[in-house]
Design a protein around this motif. Structure first.
Motif, PDB file in Angstrom:
ATOM      1  N   GLY A 124     -12.350  -5.207   5.025  1.00  0.00           N
ATOM      2  CA  GLY A 124     -11.412  -5.311   3.911  1.00  0.00           C
ATOM      3  C   GLY A 124     -11.090  -6.753   3.583  1.00  0.00           C
ATOM      4  O   GLY A 124     -11.525  -7.686   4.239  1.00  0.00           O
ATOM      5  N   ARG A 125     -10.288  -6.958   2.519  1.00  0.00           N
ATOM      6  CA  ARG A 125     -10.012  -8.315   2.051  1.00  0.00           C
ATOM      7  C   ARG A 125      -8.618  -8.787   2.415  1.00  0.00           C
ATOM      8  O   ARG A 125      -8.190  -9.863   2.027  1.00  0.00           O
ATOM      9  N   VAL A 126      -7.893  -7.932   3.127  1.00  0.00           N
ATOM     10  CA  VAL A 126      -6.509  -8.281   3.439  1.00  0.00           C
ATOM     11  C   VAL A 126      -6.401  -8.817   4.859  1.00  0.00           C
ATOM     12  O   VAL A 126      -6.821  -8.156   5.801  1.00  0.00           O
ATOM     13  N   SER A 127      -5.869 -10.035   4.984  1.00  0.00           N
ATOM     14  CA  SER A 127      -5.599 -10.565   6.329  1.00  0.00           C
ATOM     15  C   SER A 127      -4.240 -11.250   6.305  1.00  0.00           C
ATOM     16  O   SER A 127      -4.074 -12.355   6.776  1.00  0.00           O
ATOM     17  N   TYR A 128      -3.300 -10.577   5.681  1.00  0.00           N
ATOM     18  CA  TYR A 128      -1.946 -11.116   5.571  1.00  0.00           C
ATOM     19  C   TYR A 128      -0.981  -9.950   5.488  1.00  0.00           C
ATOM     20  O   TYR A 128      -1.380  -8.800   5.223  1.00  0.00           O
ATOM     21  N   GLU A 129       0.276 -10.258   5.716  1.00  0.00           N
ATOM     22  CA  GLU A 129       1.302  -9.225   5.663  1.00  0.00           C
ATOM     23  C   GLU A 129       2.586  -9.925   5.270  1.00  0.00           C
ATOM     24  O   GLU A 129       2.853 -11.012   5.801  1.00  0.00           O
ATOM     25  N   PRO A 130       3.390  -9.500   4.299  1.00  0.00           N
ATOM     26  CA  PRO A 130       3.250  -8.198   3.639  1.00  0.00           C
ATOM     27  C   PRO A 130       2.083  -8.172   2.661  1.00  0.00           C
ATOM     28  O   PRO A 130       1.671  -9.196   2.144  1.00  0.00           O
ATOM     29  N   ASN A 131       1.565  -6.982   2.465  1.00  0.00           N
ATOM     30  CA  ASN A 131       0.518  -6.793   1.466  1.00  0.00           C
ATOM     31  C   ASN A 131       0.721  -5.451   0.797  1.00  0.00           C
ATOM     32  O   ASN A 131       1.376  -4.558   1.358  1.00  0.00           O
ATOM     33  N   SER A 132       0.162  -5.326  -0.379  1.00  0.00           N
ATOM     34  CA  SER A 132       0.135  -3.999  -1.001  1.00  0.00           C
ATOM     35  C   SER A 132      -1.294  -3.492  -1.056  1.00  0.00           C
ATOM     36  O   SER A 132      -1.535  -2.300  -1.070  1.00  0.00           O
ATOM     37  N   LEU A 133      -2.268  -4.441  -1.021  1.00  0.00           N
ATOM     38  CA  LEU A 133      -3.663  -4.029  -1.185  1.00  0.00           C
ATOM     39  C   LEU A 133      -4.163  -3.201  -0.012  1.00  0.00           C
ATOM     40  O   LEU A 133      -5.117  -2.442  -0.155  1.00  0.00           O
ATOM     41  N   ALA A 134      -3.548  -3.341   1.143  1.00  0.00           N
ATOM     42  CA  ALA A 134      -3.961  -2.523   2.290  1.00  0.00           C
ATOM     43  C   ALA A 134      -2.845  -1.562   2.675  1.00  0.00           C
ATOM     44  O   ALA A 134      -2.748  -1.124   3.830  1.00  0.00           O
ATOM     45  N   GLY A 135      -1.987  -1.277   1.721  1.00  0.00           N
ATOM     46  CA  GLY A 135      -0.915  -0.315   1.977  1.00  0.00           C
ATOM     47  C   GLY A 135       0.062  -0.821   3.025  1.00  0.00           C
ATOM     48  O   GLY A 135       0.727  -0.046   3.713  1.00  0.00           O
ATOM     49  N   GLY A 136       0.128  -2.125   3.212  1.00  0.00           N
ATOM     50  CA  GLY A 136       1.086  -2.679   4.181  1.00  0.00           C
ATOM     51  C   GLY A 136       0.552  -2.708   5.598  1.00  0.00           C
ATOM     52  O   GLY A 136       1.252  -3.133   6.520  1.00  0.00           O
ATOM     53  N   CYS A 137      -0.705  -2.288   5.786  1.00  0.00           N
ATOM     54  CA  CYS A 137      -1.247  -2.206   7.143  1.00  0.00           C
ATOM     55  C   CYS A 137      -1.944  -3.506   7.551  1.00  0.00           C
ATOM     56  O   CYS A 137      -2.524  -4.155   6.690  1.00  0.00           O
ATOM     57  N   PRO A 138      -1.969  -3.812   8.811  1.00  0.00           N
ATOM     58  CA  PRO A 138      -1.226  -3.141   9.877  1.00  0.00           C
ATOM     59  C   PRO A 138       0.250  -3.504   9.761  1.00  0.00           C
ATOM     60  O   PRO A 138       0.587  -4.653   9.538  1.00  0.00           O
ATOM     61  N   PHE A 139       1.095  -2.488   9.909  1.00  0.00           N
ATOM     62  CA  PHE A 139       2.527  -2.690   9.646  1.00  0.00           C
ATOM     63  C   PHE A 139       3.278  -3.033  10.929  1.00  0.00           C
ATOM     64  O   PHE A 139       2.877  -2.645  12.016  1.00  0.00           O
ATOM     65  N   GLN A 140       4.354  -3.782  10.762  1.00  0.00           N
ATOM     66  CA  GLN A 140       5.153  -4.121  11.941  1.00  0.00           C
ATOM     67  C   GLN A 140       5.864  -2.874  12.433  1.00  0.00           C
ATOM     68  O   GLN A 140       6.241  -2.013  11.648  1.00  0.00           O
TER      69      GLN A 140
END
Ligand code: HDD
Length: 750
Positions: free
Chosen positions: A456-472
């Motif tokens: 996937g393209r998400v390596s940050y948090e908060p995010n919406s593109l990965a549904g917030g995952c991995p979530f705290q």
């Protein structure tokens, strides 16, 4: 989803990529079904396991075994390849232009092989470089949920895989196993809420109170920088120079000079977490805790002369002992005990529980058993496992937390930092021996030697593109204990850290006369190696604050007059609660081992009473001891009565006396051995090291020839004119008592 899965060929070595659980599922379009597998497992831990999680582990079963399966390589029946998987046709010759011509640069096979070889070594640990490890499990006796939410203590019978590494401290990776030194006792628990490393020693206290002094301590004890001597020894100027200027070391030095510093086996030593830690329960309530490991086989030590001789005869003495015991199915076992107390209790003690140079006498806080540790599997590969294992005091799990011990604070930084260098980057947690058995999900990326293929393209948090995952995970995650902090920044010690001698005196008072004698001898030996008289005098002046008798005896041992006592930091030191503690003596831990795994030599030579040898061998075997037939050479020897002979497994030269826990001299060997100085030396060493001895018939004359006389008061010297069937039992009972220290004379008789 299935279409996506079909479009993305998966790597079955990376099942972690496909883990899905409620709440952790990637958003639609990003999900890929897990690869199908024959076990029906859906997590990495289940996939790798040889047993299903629901089934209780069998005794001796190591759940961690399966985790490592995906990286195990077994070349049985396999052809040779390069690292790129290319089949290798010829592994004997480099590629040359003609049989006598120059080697060619394009020989990528030779170059790959040499390059890999050139990079085989990694930096050794700055301390604890020499070590030995084993796999096993920890089993919880009863739920500790009132005290801690740590999942490994959640239910009776729950098993958590572990990897344990024992070590010496001062010597380099290739040094010997039996120096006078502290031993490391580091345990990695692969819990189902992440890894917990309890990185302890075989002594409950430490040399210094503050991590600021650790590099100085280590520079002082390590081989001296100009000539790199001595190896695996503290008996030199720079070590004693440093500690003689650091009165806080006095208590630890008493332990270091005691028999605890020369353990008979890793299997017969205690372990301690040293620092005061914190246990936190699900309601966020905390208690303070000290951790203790107690060996089921009891605490047993070598004597100094023996340790010195073993280091020549078998530098791998403790490594071999651990390996052989596990291979033989004699799985070593320790009980984990905890001392639990409150902040209010800690306030009342005469010492500070944040001071790592202090222990908590068991009379003040008893040790309660909470579980057992069993080591039941040797590593497959020393480098991959024992060398690459990375212990870090920063590795704690929910339910276990730190205190403000300033030594611990530095350690929390230092271990992670050292692994970055030693293991070459921030991905050392992916090395199989270090990987947790639970999946890892976060937004950390890249770096040297990265194994994980994050999707996937998400390596940050908060995010919406990965549904917030991995979530705290909020309260389900690790929540630091909210210890109130309100003070000014200072570089000072708290007041109670200033008292340095009460517990050194407590330790001295709690030792048996034999242990006290050994401490005196150890101090005298070490200080005799110190070349600067002022350093010796400073040490004696500190010892006067521990015990006048001790200081005088050490001074006598090095032919020096006693100096004035060292000034004390506190004019009115606090009165200790306890002045003698039986639990500080080795005598308090005889263990339940009996003669199990004790190594016994039975002398053989031409003329031996072979039947008696076989009888004794069988009795020792039945008692769990390891009997070896030792002769002037290996191979067959004739029976004195003309019956079936015996075969020697070892010779006086390849396994000399110090390597055995006991010796038996059967009848019939006198003629062959009476002029063999190696036999006499073997027996003298056994006697001098207080070990059980059995002599029958003319075997007694062999002992006499070595200067060892019968003594009915010596329970460990079983000497009879005739063989009788009771003899093995008497001998085995003596072996179970380890040594007869009453035999010891100063100076030694032989
Ligand atoms: Fe340490 C290794 C135990 C104080 C810094 N230490 C190391 C190991 C053990 C201990 C058992 C070997 C782990 C293994 O088998 O890989 N050390 C202790 C104990 C201490 C202690 C019980 C005091 C209570 N250590 C200590 C301090 C510092 C360090 C105060 C630094 C501030 N120790 C290290 C290190 C090592 C290490 C340099 C060397 C290799 C490694 O960590 O992995 O970071």
């Amino acid at each position: 989803t299935q279409e996506l899965a079909a479009a993305c060929p998966f790597n079955p070595n990376k099942p972690a990529e496909y883990r899905r659980e409620d709440g952790l599922a990637p958003p639609p379009g990003f999900a890929v079904d897990p690869p199908s597998d024959t076990t029906g497992a859906s997590t990495l831990s289940e996939l790798g396991s040889t047993a299903k999680a629901a089934e209780p582990a069998l005794p001796g079963e190591n759940r961690n075994r399966g985790e490592l399966e995906r990286v195990r390589a077994d070349s049985t029946g396999q052809g040779l390849t390069t690292n790129q998987g290319v089949p290798v046709a010829n592994n004997q010759h480099s590629l040359k232009a003609g049989a006598r011509g120059p080697a060619l640069l394009k020989d990528f096979i030779l170059r790959e092989k040499l390059t890999h070889f050139d990079h085989e070594r990694i930096p050794e640990r700055i301390v604890h470089a020499r070590g030995s490890g084993a796999h096993g499990f920890f089993e919880c006796y009863a739920p500790l949920t009132e005290l801690t939410r740590a999942s490994l203590f959640a239910e009776a019978g729950k098993r958590t895989p572990v990897f344990v590494r024992f070590s010496t401290v001062q010597g380099e990776r290739g040094s010997k196993d039996t120096p006078r030194d502290v031993r490391g006792f580091a345990v990695k628990f692969y819990t189902d809420e992440g890894n917990w490393d309890l990185v302890g020693n075989n002594m409950p206290v430490f040399f210094i109170q503050d991590a600021m002094k650790f590099p100085d301590l280590v520079h002082a004890v390590k081989p001296e920088p100009h000539h790199a001597m001595p190896q695996a020894a503290s008996a030199h100027d720079t070590f004693w120079d440093f500690v003689s200027l650091m009165p806080e070391s006095t208590h630890m030095l008493m332990w270091l000079m005691s028999d605890r510093a020369i353990p008979r086996s890793y299997r017969t030593m205690q372990g301690f977490g040293v620092h005061t830690f914190r246990l936190v329960n699900a309601d966020g309530e905390a208690v303070l805790v000290k951790f203790h490991w107690t060996p089921k086989l009891g605490v047993h030590s070598l004597v100094w002369d023996e340790a010195v001789k073993i280091s020549g005869a078998d530098p791998d003495y403790n490594r071999r002992d651990l390996w052989e015991a596990i291979e033989a199915g004699e799985f070593p076992e320790w009980e984990l005990g905890i001392q639990v107390f409150s902040e209010a209790d800690a306030e009342r003690f005469s010492f500070d529980v944040l001071d790592a140079t202090k222990l908590i006498p068991e009379e003040l806080v008893p040790v309660q058993p909470v579980g057992r540790l069993v080591l039941n599997r040797n590593p497959d590969n020393f480098f991959a496992e024992t060398e690459q294992v990375a212990f870090c005091t920063a590795h704690v799990v929910p339910g276990i937390d730190f205190t403000n011990d300033p030594l611990l604070a530095g350690r929390i930084h230092s271990y992670v930092d050292t692994q970055l260098l030693r293991l070459g980057g921030p991905n050392f947690h992916e090395i199989p021996i270090n990987a947790p058995v639970v999946p890892v999900h976060n937004n950390q990326r890249d770096g040297f030697h990265r194994q994980t293929i994050n999707r996937g393209r998400v390596s940050y948090e908060p995010n919406s593109l990965a549904g917030g995952c991995p979530f705290q995970q909020g309260m389900a995650g690790f929540v630091s204990f909210p210890e109130p902090v309100e003070d000014v920044e200072l570089r000072v010690h708290p007041e109670r850290f200033a008292e340095h001698f009460n517990q050194a005196t407590l330790f001295w008072n709690s030792q048996s006369p034999v242990e006290q004698r050994h401490i005196i001898q150890a101090y005298a030996f070490e200080l005799s190696k110190v070349t600067v008289p002022a350093i010796r005098a400073r040490m004696l002046s500190l010892l006067r604050n521990v015990d006048e008798g001790l200081a005088q005896a050490v001074a006598d041992g090095i032919g020096t007059a006693l100096p004035e006592p060292a000034p004390r930091a506190l004019a009115k030191p606090p009165k200790p609660e306890v002045t003698v503690s039986a639990r500080l003596s080795i005598a308090a831990f005889p263990g339940e081992g009996g003669a199990r795994t004790r190594k016994v030599a039975i002398f053989v030579a031409d003329g031996v009473d072979a039947e008696a040898v076989r009888g004794l061998q069988a009795a020792l075997f039945a008692a769990g001891a390891v009997a070896r037939l030792v002769g002037p050479r290996i191979g067959p020897f004739a029976d004195g009565g003309g019956g079936e002979g015996v075969d020697a497994d070892a010779s006086f030269e390849n396994e000399p006396g110090p390597l055995f826990d006991a010796v038996a001299v059967p009848a019939g060997v006198l003629e062959a051995l009476k002029t063999d100085g190696r036999a006499a030396e073997f027996l003298q060493n056994q006697f001098r090291h207080n070990k059980p001895m059995l002599a029958v018939g003319d075997g007694n004359a062999l002992l006499e020839g070595a200067g060892i006389l019968r003594d009915p008061d010596d329970f460990a010297l079983v000497a009879e004119d005739e063989w009788d069937d009771e003899l093995p039992a008497r001998f085995i009972a003596a072996i179970a008592r380890h040594r007869n220290y009453a035999r010891e004379k100063d100076p030694p008789l032989v």
